[in-house]
Motif scaffolding. Sequence first.
Motif, PDB file in Angstrom:
ATOM      1  N   UNK A 399       0.894  -1.009   0.021  1.00 50.47           N
ATOM      2  CA  UNK A 399      -0.157   0.158  -0.079  1.00 50.47           C
ATOM      3  C   UNK A 399       0.909   1.209   0.058  1.00 50.47           C
ATOM      4  N   UNK A 400       2.051   1.458   0.668  1.00 52.34           N
ATOM      5  CA  UNK A 400       2.755   2.234   0.767  1.00 52.34           C
ATOM      6  C   UNK A 400       3.404   2.749  -0.687  1.00 52.34           C
ATOM      7  N   UNK A 405       4.366   5.760  -5.512  1.00 47.56           N
ATOM      8  CA  UNK A 405       4.804   5.733  -7.117  1.00 47.56           C
ATOM      9  C   UNK A 405       3.845   5.439  -7.978  1.00 47.56           C
ATOM     10  N   UNK A 406       2.393   5.053  -7.572  1.00 41.92           N
ATOM     11  CA  UNK A 406       1.415   5.021  -8.682  1.00 41.92           C
ATOM     12  C   UNK A 406       0.035   5.147  -7.822  1.00 41.92           C
ATOM     13  N   UNK A 407       0.079   6.785  -7.570  1.00 42.74           N
ATOM     14  CA  UNK A 407      -1.125   7.288  -6.745  1.00 42.74           C
ATOM     15  C   UNK A 407      -2.378   7.454  -7.655  1.00 42.74           C
ATOM     16  N   UNK A 408      -2.346   7.671  -8.727  1.00 40.03           N
ATOM     17  CA  UNK A 408      -3.384   7.540  -9.824  1.00 40.03           C
ATOM     18  C   UNK A 408      -4.022   6.237 -10.219  1.00 40.03           C
ATOM     19  N   UNK A 409      -3.230   5.085  -9.971  1.00 40.72           N
ATOM     20  CA  UNK A 409      -3.658   3.864 -10.500  1.00 40.72           C
ATOM     21  C   UNK A 409      -4.183   2.813  -9.480  1.00 40.72           C
ATOM     22  N   UNK A 410      -3.679   3.082  -7.857  1.00 40.75           N
ATOM     23  CA  UNK A 410      -4.167   2.320  -7.104  1.00 40.75           C
ATOM     24  C   UNK A 410      -5.575   2.465  -6.641  1.00 40.75           C
ATOM     25  N   UNK A 411      -6.422   1.807  -6.152  1.00 35.57           N
ATOM     26  CA  UNK A 411      -7.720   2.237  -5.593  1.00 35.57           C
ATOM     27  C   UNK A 411      -7.791   2.201  -4.170  1.00 35.57           C
ATOM     28  N   UNK A 412      -8.705   2.803  -3.408  1.00 36.34           N
ATOM     29  CA  UNK A 412      -8.972   2.657  -1.891  1.00 36.34           C
ATOM     30  C   UNK A 412      -9.205   1.262  -1.500  1.00 36.34           C
ATOM     31  N   UNK A 413      -9.982   0.597  -2.241  1.00 32.99           N
ATOM     32  CA  UNK A 413     -10.638  -0.806  -1.825  1.00 32.99           C
ATOM     33  C   UNK A 413      -9.239  -1.708  -2.106  1.00 32.99           C
ATOM     34  N   UNK A 451      -3.509  -5.556  -4.186  1.00 33.73           N
ATOM     35  CA  UNK A 451      -3.575  -4.320  -4.474  1.00 33.73           C
ATOM     36  C   UNK A 451      -3.341  -4.248  -6.173  1.00 33.73           C
ATOM     37  N   UNK A 452      -2.757  -5.138  -6.568  1.00 33.00           N
ATOM     38  CA  UNK A 452      -2.791  -5.226  -8.243  1.00 33.00           C
ATOM     39  C   UNK A 452      -4.099  -5.491  -8.935  1.00 33.00           C
ATOM     40  N   UNK A 453      -4.863  -6.795  -8.284  1.00 35.38           N
ATOM     41  CA  UNK A 453      -6.084  -7.175  -9.099  1.00 35.38           C
ATOM     42  C   UNK A 453      -7.319  -6.499  -8.719  1.00 35.38           C
ATOM     43  N   UNK A 460     -11.522   4.029  -9.204  1.00 33.88           N
ATOM     44  CA  UNK A 460     -11.098   4.703  -8.334  1.00 33.88           C
ATOM     45  C   UNK A 460     -11.639   5.909  -8.192  1.00 33.88           C
ATOM     46  N   UNK A 461     -12.257   6.500  -7.023  1.00 35.44           N
ATOM     47  CA  UNK A 461     -13.083   7.742  -6.655  1.00 35.44           C
ATOM     48  C   UNK A 461     -11.740   8.590  -6.533  1.00 35.44           C
TER      49      UNK A 461
END
Length: 481
Positions: A399-400, A405-413, A451-453, A460-461
């Motif tokens: 998560x960190x 490095x990928x804040x626009x691609x990872x999602x809260x869930x 986190x990947x799947x 992403x909201x």
Amino acid sequence: MNLLLTTGHIAGIVITLLAIIAIGIYAGSMVKSPKDFSLGGGRVNEAVVAGTIMGTMAGGSSTIGTAQLAFNFGFCAWWFTLGGGIACAVLGLGLAWKLYDRNIETMPQYLVSVYGHRIGPISSILSSTGIFLNIVAQGLSAVALLTAMLQINPSLAALISVLLVLAYVFFGGVWGAGLVGVAKLGLLYLATIVCGVFAYKMVGGWAGLTAHFPIYPWFSLFGRSFNQDFAAGFSLLVGVLSTQTYIQAVLSAKSLAKARTGALISAFMIPPLGIGGILVGLFMRANFPNTPSEQVLPIFVMNYLSPFLAGVVLATLLVAIIGTWAGLTLGVSTMLTKDIYKRFIRVHAGDQEVLKVQRILIFVISVLAIFFVAGSLKSMIMGWSFLSMGLRGCAVLFPLLGAAFFPQHVTPPAGIVAALIGPLVDLIWHLAFPKGLDPLYAGLLASFMAILLISMFSKRKKIESLSHTAYMEEVNNKDFN
């Protein structure tokens, strides 16, 4: 073997402790606010950054725990300080610049800015649990040292240790951990060099070592097995990058350059600390194989160094252990205060109330450690340290890294599930397959896949990237009652 303190021992101990106490009092005088207590007011230099990092890492595990593991298995004991040095290099070169400019005080606040408010308490609680396991390791080290020095029962030794922890950090926070860490490091280097040189000479140098021990497994970094020892070193990498105390040290610097330099100084200075303990462990194994493994280092010091120098070394070891314990406790108390108390219990608490609560938490955490230490007196110190680092990494690392490095691609869930499933799989694997693949790998793989799947298949909201000030303003505008 002589296990009684002489006048020379006591003189060395008293003079060393008085010098450390004087530095701690000076550090306490510099605390004027909660931010001074947790971040040194954001105005410390690279030496204090390095002192905070090394003051936390160079404790019971890197000294007494390393000697204990070397006594039992040899050079694989180096993984704690070697892995810690590698981790500090990665922190300085790869992660510091992503964290420093965000004006945050805790790592969960950073995760909240990308994954939303729900991940904050999850990461705080899981990280604090992992760090607490390392506090237990420091407690075991302190008990081993004090029982060897003072010939007292373990319960009294644990109580004395807690009182020393409170005195060390109660009034100093990061200033106490950092300034004392700088002084402690100089003394600790003296102690490890002196002990290592004496042990190496008395065992007969390299010829003597190889006469007593076969090359494998005693001189291999993978003497217990590649699976176990590589996981031990890797746990240091993921654990340091996922630990509030080390992140807090970076955030306390005057500038990014000083934060990075402090981390790199630590990377260079930490690995050599383990060598002295390893040589002492091997010497004691060759000559006194029936010695209690947790006491090999203090017993060596008391018997083979001159009384005054032995007193200085014993006091340095005590300060090293207490300093690490205090630094870890400070990290836990900061997260619980900022991310739990300030957000969910007393949203509008003032600075002095927050500072008071944090100090109460330091007391509670330290006392709670006594009960865990009392029930684990014969366990391996390093076992707690490696487990602690691995659990922290499984909860926070991916998560960190995703947030950094990928804040626009990872999602809260994805972030929330990864933070939960990593340590859960780590624990289940440990219970289900105690002799199989190290649970660290399973926990990290589960966290990474989550986190990947989930990021790939969840929408992403938009979450605005918040500075700490904006984050706290938003929190204060919410009604949690």
